[in-house]
Design a protein around this motif. Sequence first.
Motif, PDB file in Angstrom:
ATOM      1  N   ASN A  82      36.980 141.426 -45.844  1.00  0.00           N
ATOM      2  CA  ASN A  82      36.066 142.551 -46.100  1.00  0.00           C
ATOM      3  C   ASN A  82      36.615 143.493 -47.175  1.00  0.00           C
ATOM      4  O   ASN A  82      35.867 144.250 -47.776  1.00  0.00           O
ATOM      5  CB  ASN A  82      35.820 143.342 -44.814  1.00  0.00           C
ATOM      6  N   LEU A  83      37.938 143.433 -47.384  1.00  0.00           N
ATOM      7  CA  LEU A  83      38.531 144.285 -48.413  1.00  0.00           C
ATOM      8  C   LEU A  83      38.340 143.702 -49.814  1.00  0.00           C
ATOM      9  O   LEU A  83      38.612 144.354 -50.815  1.00  0.00           O
ATOM     10  CB  LEU A  83      40.036 144.462 -48.147  1.00  0.00           C
ATOM     11  N   MET A  84      37.859 142.443 -49.846  1.00  0.00           N
ATOM     12  CA  MET A  84      37.712 141.754 -51.132  1.00  0.00           C
ATOM     13  C   MET A  84      36.769 142.503 -52.060  1.00  0.00           C
ATOM     14  O   MET A  84      36.949 142.539 -53.269  1.00  0.00           O
ATOM     15  CB  MET A  84      37.192 140.341 -50.866  1.00  0.00           C
ATOM     16  N   LYS A  85      35.725 143.116 -51.486  1.00  0.00           N
ATOM     17  CA  LYS A  85      34.763 143.847 -52.320  1.00  0.00           C
ATOM     18  C   LYS A  85      35.459 144.983 -53.060  1.00  0.00           C
ATOM     19  O   LYS A  85      35.182 145.241 -54.236  1.00  0.00           O
ATOM     20  CB  LYS A  85      33.619 144.384 -51.456  1.00  0.00           C
ATOM     21  N   LEU A  86      36.374 145.653 -52.352  1.00  0.00           N
ATOM     22  CA  LEU A  86      37.139 146.736 -52.979  1.00  0.00           C
ATOM     23  C   LEU A  86      37.982 146.189 -54.131  1.00  0.00           C
ATOM     24  O   LEU A  86      37.967 146.731 -55.240  1.00  0.00           O
ATOM     25  CB  LEU A  86      38.030 147.412 -51.930  1.00  0.00           C
ATOM     26  N   PHE A  87      38.697 145.076 -53.867  1.00  0.00           N
ATOM     27  CA  PHE A  87      39.524 144.478 -54.919  1.00  0.00           C
ATOM     28  C   PHE A  87      38.673 144.090 -56.122  1.00  0.00           C
ATOM     29  O   PHE A  87      39.029 144.355 -57.268  1.00  0.00           O
ATOM     30  CB  PHE A  87      40.263 143.237 -54.396  1.00  0.00           C
ATOM     31  N   THR A  88      37.525 143.439 -55.836  1.00  0.00           N
ATOM     32  CA  THR A  88      36.663 142.980 -56.924  1.00  0.00           C
ATOM     33  C   THR A  88      36.211 144.148 -57.782  1.00  0.00           C
ATOM     34  O   THR A  88      36.264 144.104 -59.014  1.00  0.00           O
ATOM     35  CB  THR A  88      35.439 142.251 -56.350  1.00  0.00           C
ATOM     36  N   ALA A  89      35.773 145.214 -57.101  1.00  0.00           N
ATOM     37  CA  ALA A  89      35.292 146.381 -57.838  1.00  0.00           C
ATOM     38  C   ALA A  89      36.396 146.938 -58.728  1.00  0.00           C
ATOM     39  O   ALA A  89      36.163 147.293 -59.889  1.00  0.00           O
ATOM     40  CB  ALA A  89      34.794 147.447 -56.873  1.00  0.00           C
ATOM     41  N   ILE A  90      37.622 146.999 -58.172  1.00  0.00           N
ATOM     42  CA  ILE A  90      38.738 147.536 -58.957  1.00  0.00           C
ATOM     43  C   ILE A  90      39.018 146.646 -60.166  1.00  0.00           C
ATOM     44  O   ILE A  90      39.180 147.134 -61.287  1.00  0.00           O
ATOM     45  CB  ILE A  90      40.010 147.667 -58.074  1.00  0.00           C
ATOM     46  N   ILE A  91      39.014 145.312 -59.931  1.00  0.00           N
ATOM     47  CA  ILE A  91      39.273 144.379 -61.048  1.00  0.00           C
ATOM     48  C   ILE A  91      38.223 144.556 -62.140  1.00  0.00           C
ATOM     49  O   ILE A  91      38.538 144.682 -63.328  1.00  0.00           O
ATOM     50  CB  ILE A  91      39.277 142.921 -60.542  1.00  0.00           C
ATOM     51  N   VAL A  92      36.945 144.595 -61.739  1.00  0.00           N
ATOM     52  CA  VAL A  92      35.876 144.722 -62.737  1.00  0.00           C
ATOM     53  C   VAL A  92      36.003 146.048 -63.483  1.00  0.00           C
ATOM     54  O   VAL A  92      35.870 146.105 -64.710  1.00  0.00           O
ATOM     55  CB  VAL A  92      34.491 144.591 -62.064  1.00  0.00           C
ATOM     56  N   ALA A  93      36.285 147.131 -62.738  1.00  0.00           N
ATOM     57  CA  ALA A  93      36.429 148.441 -63.381  1.00  0.00           C
ATOM     58  C   ALA A  93      37.554 148.418 -64.408  1.00  0.00           C
ATOM     59  O   ALA A  93      37.403 148.917 -65.530  1.00  0.00           O
ATOM     60  CB  ALA A  93      36.687 149.515 -62.325  1.00  0.00           C
ATOM     61  N   ILE A  94      38.688 147.791 -64.039  1.00  0.00           N
ATOM     62  CA  ILE A  94      39.819 147.736 -64.971  1.00  0.00           C
ATOM     63  C   ILE A  94      39.436 146.967 -66.235  1.00  0.00           C
ATOM     64  O   ILE A  94      39.637 147.435 -67.352  1.00  0.00           O
ATOM     65  CB  ILE A  94      41.049 147.072 -64.302  1.00  0.00           C
ATOM     66  N   PHE A  95      38.841 145.785 -66.043  1.00  0.00           N
ATOM     67  CA  PHE A  95      38.509 144.965 -67.212  1.00  0.00           C
ATOM     68  C   PHE A  95      37.450 145.631 -68.089  1.00  0.00           C
ATOM     69  O   PHE A  95      37.478 145.507 -69.302  1.00  0.00           O
ATOM     70  CB  PHE A  95      38.059 143.572 -66.789  1.00  0.00           C
ATOM     71  N   LEU A  96      36.491 146.329 -67.462  1.00  0.00           N
ATOM     72  CA  LEU A  96      35.471 147.015 -68.254  1.00  0.00           C
ATOM     73  C   LEU A  96      36.080 148.180 -69.026  1.00  0.00           C
ATOM     74  O   LEU A  96      35.624 148.544 -70.102  1.00  0.00           O
ATOM     75  CB  LEU A  96      34.335 147.530 -67.361  1.00  0.00           C
ATOM     76  N   ALA A  97      37.127 148.783 -68.433  1.00  0.00           N
ATOM     77  CA  ALA A  97      37.728 149.971 -69.046  1.00  0.00           C
ATOM     78  C   ALA A  97      38.672 149.629 -70.187  1.00  0.00           C
ATOM     79  O   ALA A  97      38.905 150.451 -71.068  1.00  0.00           O
ATOM     80  CB  ALA A  97      38.468 150.782 -67.976  1.00  0.00           C
ATOM     81  N   VAL A  98      39.206 148.400 -70.175  1.00  0.00           N
ATOM     82  CA  VAL A  98      40.236 148.043 -71.158  1.00  0.00           C
ATOM     83  C   VAL A  98      39.814 148.294 -72.621  1.00  0.00           C
ATOM     84  O   VAL A  98      40.546 148.953 -73.365  1.00  0.00           O
ATOM     85  CB  VAL A  98      40.723 146.595 -70.950  1.00  0.00           C
TER      86      VAL A  98
END
Lengths: 264, 317
Positions: free
Chosen positions: B277-293
């Motif tokens: 269930n924590l995977m959604k949090l990880f995914t969101a963080i990964i996407v946010a990081i890559f979008l921010a780069v």
Amino acid sequence: MLELKNISKTFNPGTINEKRALCGVDLTLKEGDFVTVIGGNGAGKSTLLNAIAGVWPVDTGSILIDGINVTGLPDYKRARWIGRVFQDPMTGTAATMQIEENLALARRRGQKRTLRWGVTQAEREEYRERLKILNLGLEDRLTAKVGLLSGGQRQALTLLMASMMKPKLLLLDEHTAALDPKTAEKVLAATERIVNENHLTTLMITHNMKDAIAHGNRLIMMYEGQIIYDVSGEEKKKLRVPELLEKFEQVSGEELADDKLILS
Amino acid sequence: MTAYFASLSAADLLGRLPAGVAQGLIWGIMALGVYITFRILDIADLSVDGTFSTGAAVTVMLIISGVNPWLALLAAFAAGCAAGMVTGLLNTKLGIPAILAGILTQYALYSVNLVIMGMKANQAVSVDKYALIVSGRNVPMAILVGGLLAAAVIAVLYFLFGTELGEALRATGCNPQMSKAQGININVMKVFGLALSNGLVAYAGGLAAQYSGFADVNSGRGAIVIGLAAVIIGEVIGEALLGKYLNFAGRLTFVVIGGILYYLVYTLVLWLKIDSNLMKLFTAIIVAIFLAVPYLRGQKKSSFGRAGKQSARKEAK
């Protein structure tokens, strides 16, 4: 070739920002006419071109291109008769697509877009020949992304795209204003050549009075949404900048207070 | 702590990886749909959360009622196209911003999907009873079929976007004003692109349902974020590996690879016994990081903070 009858357009009607941009404009262009358009900021020059291109519907009046009433058609449908070059060099081309793809998009203007190849081998040869005319070395960079080109190169490419299918009407909206003087001169020279070689009926807005006099066979001046001065033929050839300024003051009853217009 | 590490076995992880690849391939196909809207049309289309489930629902219900699984997938594709068209028409004909149009479609699809599934939140389709195309019970076969289907979709998209129609679609996303000046009806193109995108997403939904053996009304929740993750991870890796040699076919391939990598990470997280269930949090963080780069890279070159610092240094001298 182009007939405008009593064209009016008011932006934001009934609000505090109401702006009567065009007030009953009549204009008829003969085939092969090259008309330069001058006027101060907010005179309605761009609005006039946008009305002809069909960016939005006009409030009153009719627009006929080669006898066809296009008043009720949106821009993408009028595109089959009209080629356009914009002021901003970024506007006329698709940055993420290749030079040849941009040209291919223009080549299919007014045709149905099918599942046939977007760019064929035969076309590439044609594009190479056409790009040579510009003398910018683009003929060797057919597959380069347009986003890599300079503003002047993009504007020259847009000009080629706009004129490629021999449109009934070519609309140039201050297409050299955003370029440095040297590049502007080159693009203008290319414009002159392309228009003359193809006998294109052309409307060209410019801020530069000298250019307005030097190019084309007819000159119109706009003020507050109306055409206040219209000169062609021999009379236009004899025209000089001071005379033109004087004419403006005479007709409009005020001094032409546009530095860009006077200084250039 | 020692007990925790002792409970992790490398063999177990290796055993789980193939299933991650199979699922990644299926979600990679979904990500190709997201790529069409997000990268080509420049629209963040949120309908996909709904259409993924729609694809699952249509596929499972048709298979249960005796339809050939391949035909069922085709029907799922058509249903996805229809849903995408709704989003497109809401946007172009009714003037609703694209993001809101997608949210509305997705919201409505929840009810529609329940209706399709006979008002049940979950419908099973057992591989024992039906000749499914892919199944989690036969992972090597699922990888083979999933890989072939992903390759087929990439090939079709590659050729489609090389045609006159495809170029018009790309131009619409890149420069709408120029497209109109070249006689392209950008509204038609947007509807077409959204339909195609959601068709692919629903198709992937149908595959995923067969793989897992059931359709769930919530199976598409977060599909847009996973799709974005796959697109972005694929792009970053593709550009790092191939640089300027990364052509369009390569980009599409790396989107699918992005989907696979996402699922491998997912598998790793499960193996580490972290609550899924924590995977959604990880995914969101990964996407946010890559979008921010890309933004942060630009900031590094030119920002007010930087300008202020260099000015302060100069002034101090």
